[in-house]
Structures are given as structure tokens and as C-alpha cells.
Enzyme design. Structure first.
Site, mmCIF file in Angstrom:
data_model
loop_
_atom_site.group_PDB
_atom_site.id
_atom_site.type_symbol
_atom_site.label_atom_id
_atom_site.label_comp_id
_atom_site.label_asym_id
_atom_site.label_seq_id
_atom_site.Cartn_x
_atom_site.Cartn_y
_atom_site.Cartn_z
ATOM 1 N N ASN A 91 1.125 -1.148 0.057
ATOM 2 C CA ASN A 91 -0.033 0.015 -0.095
ATOM 3 C C ASN A 91 0.808 1.125 -0.114
ATOM 4 O OD1 ASN A 91 -1.877 1.845 0.443
ATOM 5 N ND2 ASN A 91 -2.530 1.455 2.537
ATOM 6 N N TRP A 92 1.069 1.870 -1.088
ATOM 7 C CA TRP A 92 2.078 2.975 -1.336
ATOM 8 C C TRP A 92 1.261 4.237 -0.971
ATOM 9 C CZ3 TRP A 92 4.134 2.753 -7.043
ATOM 10 C CH2 TRP A 92 4.835 1.534 -7.132
ATOM 11 N N LYS A 93 0.244 4.001 -0.372
ATOM 12 C CA LYS A 93 -0.588 5.348 0.232
ATOM 13 C C LYS A 93 -0.186 6.726 -0.824
ATOM 14 C CE LYS A 93 -0.276 3.321 4.627
ATOM 15 N NZ LYS A 93 -0.312 3.474 6.148
ATOM 16 N N GLY A 147 2.440 2.253 10.582
ATOM 17 C CA GLY A 147 3.354 3.297 10.623
ATOM 18 C C GLY A 147 3.928 3.658 11.766
ATOM 19 N N GLU A 151 -7.096 4.978 7.554
ATOM 20 C CA GLU A 151 -6.857 6.268 7.084
ATOM 21 C C GLU A 151 -8.171 6.871 6.486
ATOM 22 O OE1 GLU A 151 -3.167 5.540 5.065
ATOM 23 O OE2 GLU A 151 -2.116 4.875 7.070
ATOM 24 N N SER A 196 3.104 -2.101 10.243
ATOM 25 C CA SER A 196 4.537 -2.423 10.440
ATOM 26 C C SER A 196 5.139 -3.667 10.064
ATOM 27 C CB SER A 196 4.933 -1.800 11.850
ATOM 28 O OG SER A 196 4.440 -0.600 12.026
ATOM 29 N N HIS A 231 -9.627 1.379 4.420
ATOM 30 C CA HIS A 231 -8.353 1.414 5.208
ATOM 31 C C HIS A 231 -8.727 2.351 6.340
ATOM 32 C CE1 HIS A 231 -4.431 2.598 6.100
ATOM 33 N NE2 HIS A 231 -3.866 1.451 5.616
ATOM 34 N N GLU A 277 -5.696 -4.852 10.158
ATOM 35 C CA GLU A 277 -4.679 -3.891 10.627
ATOM 36 C C GLU A 277 -5.016 -3.173 11.965
ATOM 37 O OE1 GLU A 277 -2.638 -2.547 6.710
ATOM 38 O OE2 GLU A 277 -4.287 -1.348 6.841
ATOM 39 N N GLY A 280 2.773 -1.020 4.177
ATOM 40 C CA GLY A 280 2.797 0.314 3.986
ATOM 41 C C GLY A 280 4.233 0.709 3.646
ATOM 42 N N GLY A 281 4.830 1.213 4.718
ATOM 43 C CA GLY A 281 6.063 1.591 4.668
ATOM 44 C C GLY A 281 7.360 0.667 4.008
HETATM 45 P P1 PGA Z 1 2.742 0.294 7.608
HETATM 46 O O1 PGA Z 1 1.213 0.450 6.801
HETATM 47 O O2 PGA Z 1 3.221 -1.099 7.078
HETATM 48 O O3 PGA Z 1 3.481 1.296 7.167
HETATM 49 O O4 PGA Z 1 2.356 0.049 9.188
HETATM 50 C C1 PGA Z 1 0.339 -0.452 6.710
HETATM 51 C C2 PGA Z 1 -0.954 -0.094 6.084
HETATM 52 O O5 PGA Z 1 -1.416 1.224 6.522
HETATM 53 O O6 PGA Z 1 -1.585 -0.718 5.213
#
Ligand code: PGA
Length: 263
Positions: free
Chosen positions: A13-15, A184, A108, A222, A106, A178, A243-244
């Protein structure tokens, strides 16, 4: 080894990242890793979710990769079809551009953009009806976990969408658990805690659909190469939403490899 017959999915997930030049480099590096040592679709399916303006470029760039890399949308409109809805991208338009998967719900989106259960139902319904696969994201906050409500919250998030999912459409759903406090933050749920939640989610799904046993339940929050092997070894963790670490080709590749090898 899970004993499960579910083929894992590892989705990056590149956001709202990266700029085009960095995306092209990331893709190039990831393709080189696959070229040296491919990951078969039977072992682990791979996806990346870029920003919507990059979907077509990313899809084209992965077309000649040594292993299939699916392009995933990060969101979809609550409105179906086409029409006067400035700024929106519908499920049908994603499908029309050969995008087969979409993230919905998600944290967010839920927290920053006020995607309520009702809005998420509309998004899920439209995506399923257009024939897309939905990666439905769920997860509890730290306050909810500390209050002992984590399982209840997460199961409710699944029940929220049940009314709009037709019997056969459960096959089009991937669940991504998640915990919000792990996104994050560098904090990951312990493999034991993650497995126990995934087992509860599996039970919840089995009560809703006969496909519950076969549905992929991904873990997110994470995930990195250092914890991927342990997470992949848990019987009800069928992949990761990353994500990251997905913004680094080497890290993302190692995570996919960890899940491919526990298959
Ligand atoms: P993260 O994000 O791996 O940076 O914690 C995961 C996500 O929000 O899908």
C-alpha cells in the site's frame, strides 16, 4: 507452515507516495529481484496499490515482470457507474481500466476521510457488483484494545458489510486486519496476538459464509522483513498489507518471499 490451503497475498500500500521517478525506480528494482528469483502465483500473489493517477502507468510497467504483480486501487467511489460526480472514480471505471482489486475501509479512510460503515457498504457493494476483488480493511484502535474490545470491534466491522455481500461474492473478498496502533508506528502485534485475532476473524467469517475457511486474511501494521517470517508461520495469517516497507523494493520482496516460502 499453515496447513491452510489459502494462497497468500502480499500487497504493498503505497498510500500518497511516491513521486513518479521514485515509483519507476522502485518498480524497476522490484522487477529485477523477480527476474533473479521469481515468486510463483501459486506460492504468493503480489499486488501494489499506487495513487489513482499512477494506476495505469504502474500496471503497464509491471506487464513484463517475471511474476505477475497486480495493480490495486486504494479506494473506490461510493457512487456506481458514470455521471456528474467530480473527483470520483467508480468501480466500473476501475474495471474498465483492467484494475481488478481495490482496498476498501483502510483506517486512514475511516479516520481522516470519514468513511462510515454506510459509505463502506456502498463502496463494497459497487466494487463487488462490478466484479472487483475487495481488500476489506478492519482493525481496532489502541483505546479499543486497552478496553478489551478489540475482537468485538473487528467482528462488527465485518458484520457491517455482510448485508451487501451476496452469497457468492464472499469469494471476491480478502480481509486485511490492521490494528490501527500498529500502522506506521513500528509496533507490530505479536504473532500470537495477531494469530488469535485472525482465528477469531476466521470464525466470524465462517458463520457468515461457507467460503470463510478459504478466504485470505492478511495482516497489516509495520510488517517488515524482520517480522514477516514469524507472521507468515501463523496458520490464519494468509499474507500482508504492507505500507512503509513496500516503498523499498528489497524489503517488499523479502516479505513476499517469506509468505511464499511458508506456503
Ligand atoms: P505500515 O502500513 O506497514 O506502514 O504500518 C500498513 C497499512 O497502513 O496498510
Amino acid at each position: 507452515m499453515s496447513g491452510s490451503t489459502v494462497t497468500p497475498w502480499v500487497i504493498g500500500n503505497w498510500k500518497m507516495n511516491p513521486v513518479q521517478a521514485d515509483a519507476q525506480q522502485l518498480i524497476q528494482e522490484f522487477k529485477e529481484l523477480l527476474q533473479n528469483n521469481d515468486i510463483s502465483e501459486q506460492a504468493c500473489r503480489i499486488g501494489v496499490a499506487p495513487v489513482s493517477i499512477a494506476l495505469m502507468n504502474v500496471k503497464a510497467a509491471f506487464e513484463n515482470a517475471a511474476s505477475p504483480v497486480h495493480t490495486v486501487a486504494q479506494d473506490v467511489s461510493r457512487i456506481a457507474g458514470t455521471g456528474a460526480y467530480t473527483g470520483e472514480v467508480s468501480a466500473e471505471l476501475l474495471k474498465d481500466s483492467q484494475i481488478q482489486l481495490v482496498l476498501v475501509g483502510h483506517s486512514e479512510r475511516r479516520e481522516i476521510f470519514a468513511d462510515s460503515p454506510q459509505i463502506l457498504c456502498e463502496k463494497v457493494k459497487n466494487a463487488l457488483n462490478a466484479g472487483l476483488t475487495v481488500v476489506y480493511c478492519i482493525g481496532e484502535s489502541l483505546e479499543q484494545r486497552d478496553a478489551g474490545q478489540a475482537e468485538q470491534v473487528v467482528l462488527q466491522q465485518i458484520c457491517d458489510i455482510a448485508p451487501v455481500v451476496e452469497a457468492e461474492q464472499w469469494k471476491q473478498i480478502i480481509v486485511a486486519y490492521e490494528p490501527i496502533w500498529a500502522i506506521g508506528t513500528g509496533k507490530t502485534a505479536s504473532p500470537e496476538d495477531a494469530q488469535s485475532m485472525h482465528a477469531a476473524i476466521r470464525e466470524g467469517l465462517k458463520q457468515l459464509t461457507p467460503y470463510g475457511q478459504q478466504m485470505a486474511i492478511l495482516y497489516g501494521g509495520s510488517v517488515k522483513p524482520e517480522n514477516a517470517v514469524e507472521l507468515a508461520a501463523c496458520p490464519d495469517i494468509n499474507g500482508a498489507l504492507v505500507g512503509g516497507a513496500s516503498l523499498n523494493a528489497g524489503s517488499f520482496y523479502k516479505i513476499a518471499q517469506a509468505f511464499a516460502e511458508t506456503e
